[in-house]
Scaffold this motif. Structure first.
Motif, short mmCIF file in Angstrom:
data_model
loop_
_atom_site.label_atom_id
_atom_site.label_comp_id
_atom_site.label_asym_id
_atom_site.label_seq_id
_atom_site.Cartn_x
_atom_site.Cartn_y
_atom_site.Cartn_z
N THR A 188 49.33 24.55 44.90
CA THR A 188 50.98 25.99 44.04
C THR A 188 49.86 27.50 43.78
OG1 THR A 188 51.79 24.07 43.70
CG2 THR A 188 52.03 26.69 42.75
N TRP A 189 49.39 28.34 43.59
CA TRP A 189 48.78 29.56 43.41
C TRP A 189 49.77 30.59 42.82
CZ3 TRP A 189 43.33 28.88 44.25
CH2 TRP A 189 43.51 28.09 45.68
N ILE A 190 49.59 31.05 41.67
CA ILE A 190 49.94 32.46 41.39
C ILE A 190 49.56 33.07 41.39
CG2 ILE A 190 49.61 32.14 39.29
CD1 ILE A 190 52.56 32.71 38.17
N LEU A 191 50.01 34.38 41.28
CA LEU A 191 49.50 35.96 41.28
C LEU A 191 48.87 36.34 39.83
CD1 LEU A 191 48.64 38.50 43.21
CD2 LEU A 191 50.41 39.41 42.27
N GLU A 192 47.61 36.22 40.10
CA GLU A 192 46.54 36.86 39.24
C GLU A 192 46.10 37.96 38.81
OE1 GLU A 192 43.55 34.12 36.34
OE2 GLU A 192 42.79 35.70 38.68
N THR A 233 55.53 39.09 40.40
CA THR A 233 54.68 37.87 40.57
C THR A 233 54.87 37.10 41.41
OG1 THR A 233 53.67 38.90 38.15
CG2 THR A 233 52.72 36.37 38.76
N PRO A 234 54.87 37.48 42.13
CA PRO A 234 54.78 35.46 43.27
C PRO A 234 53.95 34.31 43.32
CG PRO A 234 53.61 37.33 44.25
CD PRO A 234 54.21 38.01 43.53
N THR A 235 54.15 33.02 43.48
CA THR A 235 54.29 31.93 43.32
C THR A 235 53.84 31.28 44.87
OG1 THR A 235 54.79 31.32 41.09
CG2 THR A 235 53.98 29.48 42.89
N LEU A 236 52.98 31.50 45.41
CA LEU A 236 52.60 30.14 46.96
C LEU A 236 52.40 29.31 47.31
CD1 LEU A 236 50.44 33.08 48.66
CD2 LEU A 236 52.88 33.18 48.81
N ILE A 260 41.94 34.18 47.48
CA ILE A 260 41.69 35.85 47.84
C ILE A 260 42.30 36.39 48.84
CG2 ILE A 260 40.25 37.68 48.16
CD1 ILE A 260 39.92 36.15 45.59
N GLU A 261 42.84 36.25 48.45
CA GLU A 261 44.03 37.34 49.98
C GLU A 261 43.68 38.63 50.27
OE1 GLU A 261 48.98 36.32 50.68
OE2 GLU A 261 48.92 37.76 49.23
N SER A 280 44.47 46.36 51.07
CA SER A 280 44.88 45.87 49.76
C SER A 280 44.46 43.72 49.61
CB SER A 280 46.16 45.42 49.23
OG SER A 280 46.91 44.81 48.20
N LYS A 281 44.27 43.53 48.06
CA LYS A 281 43.18 42.38 47.54
C LYS A 281 44.23 41.54 46.78
CE LYS A 281 39.35 40.48 45.59
NZ LYS A 281 37.69 40.74 45.44
N ARG A 282 44.57 40.77 46.69
CA ARG A 282 44.83 39.96 45.75
C ARG A 282 44.34 38.56 45.39
NH1 ARG A 282 51.06 39.82 47.21
NH2 ARG A 282 51.34 38.20 48.51
#
Length: 136
Positions: free
Chosen positions: A7-11, A37-40, A118-119, A128-130
């Protein structure tokens, strides 16, 4: 098992609104997407994977087999062909125009040496980088 599992949250995000604009996403949806702020939640083993995105705006879930194209509808209602691939340790998503099959966007996800996901998101000439941090 992939190191992407979890589980990952956008930083943080860079150039995300420009990416959405390159996709043709309308101004209202761009403003909403910019402020959430999405969670993946990523689960992958062998060829069977799932990617779930939750946010205060909308939730999405993909259940797929790697390297198998499927029909999809984007959040803003565009019909696309979608495929997920694993290239080394990167999960690659490609969206193509439903009719012409022209590449619309490409997204690469991987875990860096610091343990962040990293996305990179590509559309037209926009990158774009998230960055996401692991929750669990």
């Amino acid at each position: 098992m992939s190191e992407l599992n979890g589980t990952w949250i956008l930083e943080s995000k860079e150039n995300f609104e420009e990416f959405l604009k390159a996709l043709g996403v309308g101004v209202i949806l761009r403003k909403i997407a910019k402020n959430i702020t999405p969670t993946l939640i990523i689960k992958g083993e062998g060829r069977k994977w799932s990617v779930k995105m939750t946010s205060s705006f909308k939730n999405l879930e993909y259940n797929f087999n790697l390297d198998e194209e499927f029909d999809d509808v984007t959040i803003d209602g565009r019909k696309v062909k979608c495929i997920f691939k694993l290239e080394g340790k990167k999960l690659i998503t490609e969206q193509r125009d439903f009719k012409s099959k022209e590449l619309i966007s490409k997204i690469e996800k991987y875990v860096d040496e610091k343990g962040h996901m990293i996305e990179f998101l590509y559309a037209k000439n926009i990158i774009s980088k998230r960055t996401f941090k692991r929750v669990n």
